[in-house]
Design a protein around this motif. Structure first.
Motif, PDB file in Angstrom:
ATOM      1  N   LYS A 164       0.831  -1.206   0.000  1.00 41.93           N
ATOM      2  CA  LYS A 164       0.000   0.000   0.000  1.00 41.93           C
ATOM      3  C   LYS A 164       0.864   1.255   0.000  1.00 41.93           C
ATOM      4  CE  LYS A 164      -3.909   2.057   2.499  1.00 41.93           C
ATOM      5  NZ  LYS A 164      -4.836   1.892   3.650  1.00 41.93           N
ATOM      6  N   LEU A 165       1.942   1.231   0.785  1.00 44.72           N
ATOM      7  CA  LEU A 165       2.849   2.385   0.848  1.00 44.72           C
ATOM      8  C   LEU A 165       3.513   2.630  -0.512  1.00 44.72           C
ATOM      9  CD1 LEU A 165       4.329   4.540   2.531  1.00 44.72           C
ATOM     10  CD2 LEU A 165       6.056   2.795   3.060  1.00 44.72           C
ATOM     11  N   HIS A 166       3.993   1.562  -1.128  1.00 44.20           N
ATOM     12  CA  HIS A 166       4.632   1.711  -2.433  1.00 44.20           C
ATOM     13  C   HIS A 166       3.629   2.209  -3.474  1.00 44.20           C
ATOM     14  CE1 HIS A 166       7.953  -1.383  -1.235  1.00 44.20           C
ATOM     15  NE2 HIS A 166       8.099  -0.213  -0.647  1.00 44.20           N
ATOM     16  N   GLY A 167       2.403   1.754  -3.350  1.00 44.13           N
ATOM     17  CA  GLY A 167       1.357   2.233  -4.245  1.00 44.13           C
ATOM     18  C   GLY A 167       1.144   3.734  -4.109  1.00 44.13           C
ATOM     19  N   ARG A 168       1.220   4.238  -2.880  1.00 49.11           N
ATOM     20  CA  ARG A 168       1.078   5.684  -2.664  1.00 49.11           C
ATOM     21  C   ARG A 168       2.245   6.434  -3.295  1.00 49.11           C
ATOM     22  NH1 ARG A 168      -0.582   4.734   2.856  1.00 49.11           N
ATOM     23  NH2 ARG A 168       1.391   5.600   3.590  1.00 49.11           N
ATOM     24  N   TYR A 169       3.455   5.883  -3.153  1.00 48.47           N
ATOM     25  CA  TYR A 169       4.619   6.511  -3.769  1.00 48.47           C
ATOM     26  C   TYR A 169       4.433   6.604  -5.285  1.00 48.47           C
ATOM     27  CZ  TYR A 169       7.302   5.764   0.585  1.00 48.47           C
ATOM     28  OH  TYR A 169       7.769   5.768   1.874  1.00 48.47           O
TER      29      TYR A 169
ATOM     30  N   SER B 288       1.589   6.535  -7.042  1.00 46.88           N
ATOM     31  CA  SER B 288       0.494   7.439  -7.402  1.00 46.88           C
ATOM     32  C   SER B 288       0.892   8.902  -7.278  1.00 46.88           C
ATOM     33  CB  SER B 288      -0.728   7.157  -6.522  1.00 46.88           C
ATOM     34  OG  SER B 288      -1.192   5.836  -6.731  1.00 46.88           O
ATOM     35  N   ALA B 289       1.898   9.180  -6.437  1.00 47.54           N
ATOM     36  CA  ALA B 289       2.359  10.561  -6.254  1.00 47.54           C
ATOM     37  C   ALA B 289       3.381  10.972  -7.311  1.00 47.54           C
ATOM     38  CB  ALA B 289       2.965  10.732  -4.861  1.00 47.54           C
TER      39      ALA B 289
ATOM     40  N   GLN C  89      10.391   7.647  -0.374  1.00 49.50           N
ATOM     41  CA  GLN C  89       9.592   7.986  -1.542  1.00 49.50           C
ATOM     42  C   GLN C  89      10.451   8.560  -2.664  1.00 49.50           C
ATOM     43  OE1 GLN C  89       6.028  10.209  -0.733  1.00 49.50           O
ATOM     44  NE2 GLN C  89       5.880  11.041  -2.791  1.00 49.50           N
TER      45      GLN C  89
ATOM     46  N   GLN D  21      10.732   7.253  -6.541  1.00 52.00           N
ATOM     47  CA  GLN D  21      10.302   8.162  -7.596  1.00 52.00           C
ATOM     48  C   GLN D  21      11.435   8.453  -8.576  1.00 52.00           C
ATOM     49  OE1 GLN D  21       8.567  11.391  -5.225  1.00 52.00           O
ATOM     50  NE2 GLN D  21       6.542  10.722  -5.879  1.00 52.00           N
TER      51      GLN D  21
END
Length: 225
Positions: free
Chosen positions: A12-17, A19-20, A111, A115
């Motif tokens: 979930k955390l990697h998914g947020r990274y 998506s950002a 993050q 990225q």
């Protein structure tokens, strides 16, 4: 993009990274090797973030099976694979490269580190899309033999980000400000300006001043050559 990690919270955390990061979106998440292969078959992602340690099979085996499935289906577009794992032994890294991984990012990372790798992926794709015939310099940059901008880069400047800023300059032949560069590359304004100033100092860009009504004039950068 498909995110594969056995830890639900980490995925979930990697998914947020992801998506950002401008230009990237999560199409699906998997928590085992078998689930990852099924999801890849269904979603046909162009990029997979893949862990090594999975409950049913290791990530190297997942990548090999993914490549085999792609070869069986001639219409299937191969996915790039970026390993995100705590595995540090050289044998695993070597196996990942031989299996066809695009890169290998060791946990824990923040993050910004992920990225930067995603922007590197975007940079490689853009370079390939722009090429009809490759020069040796192009091949060296794509394969990382001589990373773009790495020779003589000051401490604190990363080759991948330098390449990103260079591409942004190429895409704006009329010139642009540090703020515009930052927005185009999802960078901070301070970071964008550091790279732009470096390009200006080394003769790869020229600086002009745009005067407004009040305050300091705006510095605009245009690529040379």
């Amino acid at each position: 993009m498909l995110v594969v990690d056995d830890d639900f919270m980490v995925a979930k955390l990697h998914g947020r990274y992801v998506s950002a990061t401008a230009g990237f979106a999560v199409a699906g998440v998997a928590h085992s090797g078998a689930e990852a292969l099924r999801a890849a078959e269904r979603l046909r992602p162009d990029l997979v973030l893949l862990d090594i340690y999975l409950p049913d099979m290791d990530g190297i085996s997942v990548l090999r099976e993914l490549r085999a499935a792609e070869e069986r289906d001639g219409d299937r577009q191969p996915a790039d694979v970026l390993f995100i794992t705590a595995a540090r032994d050289a044998g695993t890294v070597r196996s990942a490269l031989r299996a066809g991984a695009l890169h290998y990012l060791i946990k824990p990372f923040n993050q910004a580190a992920l990225q930067e790798q995603l922007r590197h992926v975007a940079s490689l794709r853009a370079r390939l899309d722009d090429l009809d015939e490759a020069r040796q310099e192009d091949v060296d940059q794509l394969f990382g033999t001589r990373p773009p901008g790495s020779r003589g880069l000051p401490k604190g400047l990363a080759p991948h980000t330098a390449d990103l800023v260079d591409r942004i300059l190429r895409a704006h032949p009329e010139g642009l400000s540090a703020t515009q560069c930052a927005e185009a590359g999802s960078l901070s304004r301070v970071s964008a300006r550091r790279y732009l100033e470096y390009f200006a100092e080394t003769g790869r860009a020229e600086v002009t001043l745009r005067y407004g009504g009040t305050g300091r004039p705006e510095r605009r950068y245009r690529r040379i050559g």
